[in-house]
Design a protein around this motif. Structure first.
Motif, PDB file in Angstrom:
ATOM      1  N   ASP A   1       0.830  -1.213   0.000  1.00  0.00           N
ATOM      2  CA  ASP A   1       0.000   0.000   0.000  1.00  0.00           C
ATOM      3  C   ASP A   1       0.861   1.258   0.000  1.00  0.00           C
ATOM      4  O   ASP A   1       0.551   2.230  -0.704  1.00  0.00           O
ATOM      5  CB  ASP A   1      -0.938   0.021   1.205  1.00  0.00           C
ATOM      6  CG  ASP A   1      -2.029  -1.045   1.141  1.00  0.00           C
ATOM      7  OD1 ASP A   1      -2.257  -1.613   0.042  1.00  0.00           O
ATOM      8  OD2 ASP A   1      -2.628  -1.332   2.192  1.00  0.00           O
ATOM      9  N   ALA A   2       1.961   1.246   0.750  1.00  0.00           N
ATOM     10  CA  ALA A   2       2.851   2.410   0.812  1.00  0.00           C
ATOM     11  C   ALA A   2       3.532   2.643  -0.541  1.00  0.00           C
ATOM     12  O   ALA A   2       3.724   3.782  -0.964  1.00  0.00           O
ATOM     13  CB  ALA A   2       3.907   2.217   1.904  1.00  0.00           C
ATOM     14  N   ILE A   3       3.868   1.565  -1.238  1.00  0.00           N
ATOM     15  CA  ILE A   3       4.498   1.673  -2.558  1.00  0.00           C
ATOM     16  C   ILE A   3       3.480   2.163  -3.578  1.00  0.00           C
ATOM     17  O   ILE A   3       3.794   3.017  -4.421  1.00  0.00           O
ATOM     18  CB  ILE A   3       5.102   0.323  -2.987  1.00  0.00           C
ATOM     19  CG1 ILE A   3       6.257  -0.041  -2.064  1.00  0.00           C
ATOM     20  CG2 ILE A   3       5.555   0.378  -4.447  1.00  0.00           C
ATOM     21  CD1 ILE A   3       6.739  -1.478  -2.214  1.00  0.00           C
ATOM     22  N   GLY A   4       2.262   1.650  -3.491  1.00  0.00           N
ATOM     23  CA  GLY A   4       1.218   2.066  -4.440  1.00  0.00           C
ATOM     24  C   GLY A   4       1.649   1.884  -5.873  1.00  0.00           C
ATOM     25  O   GLY A   4       2.136   0.820  -6.262  1.00  0.00           O
ATOM     26  N   ASP A   5       1.504   2.936  -6.644  1.00  0.00           N
ATOM     27  CA  ASP A   5       1.860   2.895  -8.076  1.00  0.00           C
ATOM     28  C   ASP A   5       3.311   3.297  -8.340  1.00  0.00           C
ATOM     29  O   ASP A   5       3.717   3.382  -9.481  1.00  0.00           O
ATOM     30  CB  ASP A   5       0.923   3.818  -8.872  1.00  0.00           C
ATOM     31  CG  ASP A   5      -0.492   3.287  -8.932  1.00  0.00           C
ATOM     32  OD1 ASP A   5      -0.686   2.067  -8.800  1.00  0.00           O
ATOM     33  OD2 ASP A   5      -1.418   4.102  -9.097  1.00  0.00           O
TER      34      ASP A   5
END
Length: 152
Positions: A144-148
């Motif tokens: 989630d922290a990395i996302g896109d």
């Protein structure tokens, strides 16, 4: 200016990174020694094996395993030479190509899956024990922290 990591933070990162590299390598060695299938071949074979009709488009394989389409294409060419997959034209898209499991590819996938699953159990699941849910939750938070940010 970016915040510096503490010695303890570096120690956690270094241990995690070393574990991840060695786990990947141990799994690759066991996979190849047990079946003659390389890790890149296994990723493609497993994806095709999970597909409803045992075939996928090159772009879908690339998306599944996080590779560039050209890398997938080169790997598929090598796998075609070994008789593990075959390409066919996509009727609905003249630029598209299907990659299909051959009978030899299906046998290689099934054989390599057994040994690979055993190695994952031995090196990861059995060691992880009851901390699995914590690791899953942690991994999801990292994703989630990395996302896109890691997307093409």
């Amino acid at each position: 200016m970016a915040e510096q990591l503490t010695e303890d933070e570096w120690s956690v990162w270094d241990t995690f990174y070393a574990m991840r590299r060695r786990l990947d390598r141990a799994l690759e060695v066991r996979l190849y020694e047990g079946s003659g299938v390389s890790a890149p071949e296994y990723e493609i074979l497993a994806g095709l094996g999970r597909s409803a009709d045992r075939r996928l488009r090159v772009r879908d394989i690339a998306e599944q395993i996080g590779w560039e389409k050209s890398r997938v294409s080169h790997q598929v060419t090598r796998m075609e030479k070994r008789g593990l997959v075959r390409r066919s034209e996509c009727d609905s898209d003249a630029r598209g190509t299907w990659v299909e499991l051959t009978p030899d590819g299906r046998r290689a996938m099934l054989e390599s899956s057994r040994g690979h699953n055993e190695a994952i159990k031995r090196y990861f699941v059995d060691v992880l024990g009851e901390e699995g849910e914590s690791l899953r939750a942690f991994s999801q938070r990292v994703l989630d922290a990395i996302g896109d940010d890691a997307s093409d």
